[in-house]
Design an enzyme around this catalytic site. Structure first.
Site, PDB file in Angstrom:
ATOM      1  NE  ARG A  99      -3.158  -2.109  -1.085  1.00 51.72           N
ATOM      2  CZ  ARG A  99      -2.470  -3.252  -0.954  1.00 51.72           C
ATOM      3  NH1 ARG A  99      -2.463  -4.061  -0.055  1.00 51.72           N
ATOM      4  NH2 ARG A  99      -1.890  -3.547  -1.563  1.00 51.72           N
TER       5      ARG A  99
ATOM      6  CD  GLN B   5     -13.308   7.110   7.922  1.00 56.11           C
ATOM      7  OE1 GLN B   5     -13.729   6.279   8.371  1.00 56.11           O
ATOM      8  NE2 GLN B   5     -14.877   7.719   6.783  1.00 56.11           N
TER       9      GLN B   5
ATOM     10  CG  HIS C 165      -9.318   4.932  10.734  1.00 58.12           C
ATOM     11  ND1 HIS C 165     -10.264   4.884   9.556  1.00 58.12           N
ATOM     12  CD2 HIS C 165      -9.604   5.114  11.899  1.00 58.12           C
ATOM     13  CE1 HIS C 165     -11.389   4.661  10.526  1.00 58.12           C
ATOM     14  NE2 HIS C 165     -10.842   5.448  11.991  1.00 58.12           N
TER      15      HIS C 165
ATOM     16  CB  CYS D 195       9.548   2.222  17.809  1.00 63.50           C
ATOM     17  SG  CYS D 195      10.544   0.644  19.058  1.00 63.50           S
TER      18      CYS D 195
ATOM     19  CB  SER E  11     -19.056   2.769   3.305  1.00 61.55           C
ATOM     20  OG  SER E  11     -18.480   2.754   4.595  1.00 61.55           O
TER      21      SER E  11
ATOM     22  CG  ASN F 224     -20.329   8.611  -0.847  1.00 56.72           C
ATOM     23  OD1 ASN F 224     -18.634   8.406  -1.295  1.00 56.72           O
ATOM     24  ND2 ASN F 224     -21.273   7.100   0.093  1.00 56.72           N
TER      25      ASN F 224
HETATM   26  P1  OAD Z   1     -15.755   2.695   2.219  1.00 57.71           P
HETATM   27  O1  OAD Z   1     -14.630   1.536   1.226  1.00 57.71           O
HETATM   28  O2  OAD Z   1     -15.867   1.584   2.888  1.00 57.71           O
HETATM   29  O3  OAD Z   1     -16.626   3.010   1.229  1.00 57.71           O
HETATM   30  C1  OAD Z   1     -15.883   3.884   0.001  1.00 57.71           C
HETATM   31  C2  OAD Z   1     -17.065   4.932  -0.178  1.00 57.71           C
HETATM   32  O4  OAD Z   1     -17.399   5.612  -0.937  1.00 57.71           O
HETATM   33  C3  OAD Z   1     -18.513   3.926  -0.577  1.00 57.71           C
HETATM   34  O5  OAD Z   1     -19.236   4.373   0.381  1.00 57.71           O
HETATM   35  C4  OAD Z   1     -18.564   4.670  -1.762  1.00 57.71           C
HETATM   36  O6  OAD Z   1     -20.131   4.826  -2.302  1.00 57.71           O
HETATM   37  C5  OAD Z   1     -17.247   5.730  -1.783  1.00 57.71           C
HETATM   38  N1  OAD Z   1     -17.266   6.552  -3.393  1.00 57.71           N
HETATM   39  C6  OAD Z   1     -16.078   5.199  -3.835  1.00 57.71           C
HETATM   40  N2  OAD Z   1     -16.564   6.289  -5.102  1.00 57.71           N
HETATM   41  C7  OAD Z   1     -16.204   7.209  -4.993  1.00 57.71           C
HETATM   42  C8  OAD Z   1     -15.977   8.641  -6.036  1.00 57.71           C
HETATM   43  N3  OAD Z   1     -15.503   8.091  -6.695  1.00 57.71           N
HETATM   44  N4  OAD Z   1     -16.316   9.460  -5.783  1.00 57.71           N
HETATM   45  C9  OAD Z   1     -17.173   9.255  -3.701  1.00 57.71           C
HETATM   46  N5  OAD Z   1     -16.867   8.808  -2.838  1.00 57.71           N
HETATM   47  C10 OAD Z   1     -17.421   7.303  -4.051  1.00 57.71           C
HETATM   48  O7  OAD Z   1     -13.946   3.482   2.703  1.00 57.71           O
HETATM   49  P2  OAD Z   1     -14.026   3.838   4.390  1.00 57.71           P
HETATM   50  O8  OAD Z   1     -15.992   4.593   4.369  1.00 57.71           O
HETATM   51  O9  OAD Z   1     -13.130   5.658   4.003  1.00 57.71           O
HETATM   52  O10 OAD Z   1     -10.526   1.509   8.529  1.00 57.71           O
HETATM   53  O11 OAD Z   1     -14.049   3.357   5.319  1.00 57.71           O
HETATM   54  C11 OAD Z   1     -13.534   4.057   7.359  1.00 57.71           C
HETATM   55  C12 OAD Z   1     -12.856   2.233   7.416  1.00 57.71           C
HETATM   56  O12 OAD Z   1     -12.716   1.395   6.802  1.00 57.71           O
HETATM   57  C13 OAD Z   1     -11.146   2.953   6.980  1.00 57.71           C
HETATM   58  O13 OAD Z   1     -11.007   3.780   7.194  1.00 57.71           O
HETATM   59  C14 OAD Z   1     -10.367   1.482   6.945  1.00 57.71           C
HETATM   60  C15 OAD Z   1     -11.819   0.363   6.934  1.00 57.71           C
HETATM   61  O14 OAD Z   1     -11.447  -0.967   7.017  1.00 57.71           O
HETATM   62  C16 OAD Z   1      -9.243   1.273   8.995  1.00 57.71           C
HETATM   63  O15 OAD Z   1      -8.484   0.702   8.543  1.00 57.71           O
HETATM   64  C17 OAD Z   1      -8.677   1.203  10.915  1.00 57.71           C
END
Ligand code: OAD
Length: 235
Positions: free
Chosen positions: A59, A91, A109, A117, A178, A202
């Site tokens: 990553r 996040q 996050h 460390c 999401s 979104n």
């Molecule tokens: P998700 O993958 O759960 O959600 C991504 C969101 O972005 C979805 O609602 C999609 O519809 C939207 N999306 C995708 N493409 C897009 C675009 N081009 N324009 C606008 N929106 C778009 O990701 P997060 O909500 O960030 O945590 O996930 C939250 C946390 O879950 C992350 O920080 C991570 C993960 O597990 C940790 O690693 C602790």
């Protein structure tokens, strides 16, 4: 909407999707071909540190292949020009907000470009692969450096600062997330409780979409610059 003074913006993986970084909750439920519990929990790290390091090293390497997009650039512009309080809470563990120029930013996050460390508790910036045999730049111990990423079951960073900003917020904007992972998913409720207006931007309605006063659906690179332009025109 009356012109708000204090703004809190929460961003998630959707804002970086058009830069070429995959979101978490893809249709297959896997994260870059892994189950979350195999790569993003403290238990996974104890069980198989090599796998977890390979995952995050990949990553981190990916950051060198991607660029901030128009949505990151628009938020950086808002940050630079907005006269009131503003805080971008991401996040995301990528560095695209800061590479676009955002300053009033925190990574709740953690960050791919940071190491932690477990022997001396220092955190430091990290470039390139980490791997299970990395030496700590602070205490020189080998094998105790882990990705400075908040895993499931761990406490997100800077919660007090975030809560304080939310208490003063007049506008809360959630972009590209999401709404599946707490505590971030609950920020909209805190913001509403203190009387802030709430906006979701979104691709599609999130799990908590009905909690928002206003919703705009479309690609972040289109909707975020549009919203920022309107905000700056009203300032
Ligand atoms: P998700 O993958 O759960 O959600 C991504 C969101 O972005 C979805 O609602 C999609 O519809 C939207 N999306 C995708 N493409 C897009 C675009 N081009 N324009 C606008 N929106 C778009 O990701 P997060 O909500 O960030 O945590 O996930 C939250 C946390 O879950 C992350 O920080 C991570 C993960 O597990 C940790 O690693 C602790």
């Amino acid at each position: 909407m009356d012109r708000p003074r204090n703004i809190v913006i929460l961003t998630g993986a959707g804002i970086s999707a058009e830069s070429g970084i995959r979101t978490f909750r893809a249709a297959d439920g896997l994260w870059e071909d892994h189950r979350v519990e195999d790569v993003a929990t403290p238990e996974a790290y104890v069980r198989d540190p090599g796998l977890v390091h390979r995952f995050y090293d990949a990553r981190r390497a990916r950051l060198g292949e991607v660029e901030p997009n128009a949505a990151h650039a628009a938020l950086a512009r808002l940050d630079a020009q907005w006269p009131g309080e503003l805080l971008i809470v991401t996040q995301n563990v990528d560095d695209l907000h800061e590479r676009a120029g955002a300053k009033r930013l925190l990574h709740m996050h953690g960050e791919l470009n940071s190491g932690w460390c477990l022997a001396c508790d220092e955190r430091f910036s990290w470039d390139g692969p980490m791997g299970p045999g990395a030496a700590c730049p602070a205490c020189a111990k080998v094998g105790s450096v882990r990705p400075d990423i908040v895993w499931f079951g761990e406490m997100p960073y800077e919660m007090e600062r975030i809560e304080a900003a939310l208490r003063d917020a007049e506008l809360f904007v959630s972009i590209g997330t999401s709404g599946a992972v707490y505590p971030a998913a609950g920020f909209v409720q805190t913001a509403k409780y203190v009387g802030a207006r709430t906006l979701e931007i979104n691709l599609e309605p999130s799990q908590g979409s009905l909690l928002f006063d206003e919703r705009r659906y479309g690609r972040a690179t289109v909707e975020v610059p549009r919203w920022v332009d309107a905000m700056l025109a009203s300032k």
